[in-house]
Design a protein around this motif. Sequence first.
Motif: not given
Length: 333
Positions: A233-241
């Motif tokens: 899964p994608i890291d949620s901080f990367d998604l938020i960025r």
Amino acid sequence: MQLDQLQSLYQLPFFELLKKAREVHEAHWPDNEVQLCTLLSIKTGGCSEDCSYCAQSSRYDTNLDREMLMEKKEVMESARAAKENGSTRFCMGAAWKGVQDGTKKFDTVLEIVEHVSTLGMEVCVTLGELGEVEARKLRDAGVTAYNHNIDTSPEHYPEIVTSHTFQDRLDTIRCVQDVGMSVCCGGILGMGESETDRLRMLEVLSNFNPPPESVPINALMPMPGTPLEDKAPIDSFDLIRMIALARIAVPKSRVRLSAGRTGLNDEAQALCFFAGANSIFYGDKLLTAENPQSSKDKALLSKLGLSSQKPNPALMPPSAIENLPLDPAPVGA
Ligand code: SAM
Ligand code: DTB
Ligand code: SF4
């Protein structure tokens, strides 16, 4: 926006990026509203294409029952239920390569759209490849937006799909724009792409003329049986960025926090809304995959003091406006 600008923004400390995105968001979207869109798969599975993330491709053994094009009556029932539940946008998806004028299936889709468009919601369809004739007919039938994602960067695309090209996707989008229909176009994160691929995807999207009306950002939901089934899964901080960058790159577009919300906790979703997401898919199901329960989404929005987007006649198809009551109902009626 150009790649180097996106790169410098992406490298900012997390809170600085969020602060910039928030400023852009508040300048363009001061209403604190989140658009609720409901999806319905009107034709499921058995698709000829080989998109390596997709449970609906016939090339992979994904244990998905193939279904025929749905009947108009059933679609109308789902659309009415979506409206009752508070959705202002109804999006119908079909698993096939594309649509062609003069075929029975396209005529059926047009008829379905004509009916759904009377209900007073924005009407979106995602039907794969099309040309200008098909685009015009869909617009005239009442489609307000066409979803066709570029999904990743042009460079990474051939690693993900080989049965059609990135240019094929762009050609369809051009036809949709040429007839004056809104384009909903975004992509998927977590398919093994590099950071540069992610930024290139945003660069391409932000250089559309006009920019897309909405940009869905999907987190890959790894589907058993597909080539991407084991992706982490994608890291949620990367998604938020990425949400923050999308907000800055396409300030006037709705940024939709799309597939993969079941894998995010409330805090991560809250940061996505803070960073600029102002639309979600709403309802227990996406096309084939799970989505958070509506009751859970309502509770989250209420906890954050966000409201759901109110129906807006300016965004509805003309056939819906013809059906609006002439006089507002008397108070208390
Ligand atoms: N067949 C049409 C097409 O390809 O444009 C419409 C349906 S297709 C399923 C719509 C979009 O859903 C894809 O472009 C992709 O962005 C997204 N999608 C499909 N499967 C996904 C998955 N497993 N995880 C995340 N997003 C997905
Ligand atoms: C988009 O970008 N995401 C939606 C919509 N456009 C059509 C679809 C998500 C599909 C998730 C996987 C599934 O349900 O099979
Ligand atoms: Fe078919 Fe669309 Fe799935 Fe690709 S993403 S396999 S075109 S349904």
